[in-house]
Write a protein that holds these residues in place. Structure first.
Motif: not given
Length: 468
Positions: A130-142, A193-202
């Motif tokens: 549960f990565s909070g604002d550290t890691l997003f899907l497609g991005d990282v926290g500002r 990204q528009k998705e809200t769940v992903d694998t870390l590998g992807n």
């Protein structure tokens, strides 16, 4: 074990409800606690922990109310200094919930206390973060939001974020599920990204920030193109860190029906902002003079936060019948707790009482095409990226979020056209300009999405220096 993502689209926010055996944990809850209480009661479980990934800037968390109602402990990562009782975890500290464990990974960079929570299932397998604002899907926290509090530059914070990702996140297994705090549409990132769940590998394969060859490249790419954060962000951080009034009290005070005469008197006595939450299609036909339109059926709360400077601003509401509670709830999510009441019977009651009304001059895309000429002044209030993709020839690029910096440049003696993508943002802008006495304009219904269907000349040439 059960993991449920509770996603709120208008804030692009994900909270998480986790159950194992007869115990539960909730991560980054929203302000209103009833949905969580109902889940706990339905499942017959006890809430043991409320995990906060950091002091949120874009919404007011429900951690305090939820803790008071359930007795659950609030947990923050290392270095957090809340003004209320909470567990300040150590890096790598484990918390047991039923038969699972949640491990705290301190991942500073977005903020100094930012932490990622690693879920270890009943068999001992590391299953999800549960990565909070550290890691997003497609991005990282500002990394530019916590500069003042951290006494660091955004470059230093970005470097710290790089170290956190490299040492704590990237070494984890590729099959781990990533559950971020936000998705596309949030102002906490720029490339989600528009998705809200992903694998870390992807994410390792597709997330630009995780593919940078070194820290210098990471810092440069992460900081590139960041827009200024909304002004309410700092005030929300203060509320999340220092405490706030209970949501139930806020709702009770706001659900105060006012007759047209009472509404008018309250507005005059309090200096309240009149916020009309009807659709743009209804607002332009008639509204109370000087009211601001931000439609409920859209990105309501984020635009309220972006347009209204102070969360302590008193507010009076114009709502569609039956939506008053939803409006007050969504305002409270971003810290606007000072709703004085709403107009009973909506705008129709004001109009039927014979009181003064106002209108916005709205035209169809076809009318715009007929009136458009080479010397027409067109103000495009979309985001910079939308404008650069395609725009009306020689249109002025003036994002709605920056209206306070450009509204004063307009010449009210010279007519102009104003549009966004579909009409939602341009009506916000139109209402603000109108309230400031700038009225010599035509707002275009359907925005650029409909203008594209006309023969009005368009281009993607960007003139950075063009002034109003």
């Amino acid at each position: 074990m059960k993991i449920e993502q509770i996603y709120t689209g208008c804030l692009a926010h994900g909270a998480y409800y986790i159950v194992s055996e007869n115990e539960a944990a909730i991560i980054d809850p929203l302000r209103e606690t009833l949905p969580y209480i109902e889940r706990l009661q339905k499942d017959g479980v006890t809430l043991k922990y409320i995990f906060e990934t950091h002091f949120h800037a874009d919404f007011v968390s429900g951690h305090l109310d939820l803790s008071k109602k359930t007795g659950a402990a609030i947990v923050y990562g290392p270095t957090a200094e809340p003004d209320f009782e909470a567990i300040i975890a150590e890096d790598n500290q484990l918390f047991e919930v039923g038969k699972i464990k949640i491990k705290v990974l301190h991942t500073p960079g977005h903020t100094m206390e930012s932490s990622t929570f690693l879920l270890i299932d009943e068999s001992g397998k590391e299953t999800a973060i549960f990565s909070g604002d550290t890691l997003f899907l497609g991005d990282v926290g500002r990394p530019d939001l916590a500069q003042k509090a951290a006494h660091m530059t955004q470059e230093e914070l970005a470097g710290l974020l790089y170290d956190s990702l490299q040492s704590k996140i990237i070494p984890l297994a590729d099959d781990i599920t990533v559950y971020p705090a936000h998705g596309a549409g949030s102002a906490c990132g720029k490339n989600m990204q528009k998705e809200t769940v992903d694998t870390l590998g992807n994410q390792k394969k597709t997330n630009y920030a995780l593919k940078q060859p070194d820290k210098e490249s990471f810092v440069r790419e992460v900081l590139d193109g960041l827009s200024a954060p909304p002004q309410y962000f700092g005030m929300n951080v203060a509320m999340n860190k220092g405490g706030y009034e209970s949501f139930e009290n806020v709702l009770q005070k706001g659900k105060n029906p006012l007759s047209p005469s009472e509404f008018e008197a309250t507005a005059e006595d309090s200096g309240a902002l009149i916020l009309d939450t009807r659709s743009a299609a209804e607002f332009y036909k008639g509204f109370i003079p000087n009211s601001i339109n931000i439609g409920l059926k859209g990105d309501f709360a984020p635009w309220v936060g972006a347009m209204i400077v102070d969360v302590k601003q008193p507010i009076l509401l114009i709502c569609d019948d039956g939506t008053e509670e939803e409006v007050i709830t969504r305002l409270s999510r971003v810290g606007f707790d000072h709703v004085l009441g709403f107009l009973e019977g909506g705008f129709d009651s004001w109009k039927n009482s014979g009181k003064e009304t106002d209108t916005i001059h709205r035209i169809s895309p076809e009318e715009f095409a007929e009136k458009f000429a080479a010397d027409s002044k067109v103000v495009d209030v979309r985001k910079e990226s939308e404008y650069e993709a395609e725009h009306v020839n020689d249109a002025f690029r003036r994002p709605l979020a920056e209206i306070n910096s450009w509204a004063g440049m307009l010449d009210n003696d010279e007519h102009f056209f104003i549009h966004c993508a579909g009409g939602y943002r341009s009506m916000i802008a139109a209402s603000i300009l109108n309230a400031r006495g700038i009225r010599n304009f035509s707002e275009i219904e359907g925005g650029f999405n409909k203008i594209k269907e006309t023969d009005v000349p368009k281009s993607n040439f960007v003139c950075q220096s063009k002034t109003l």
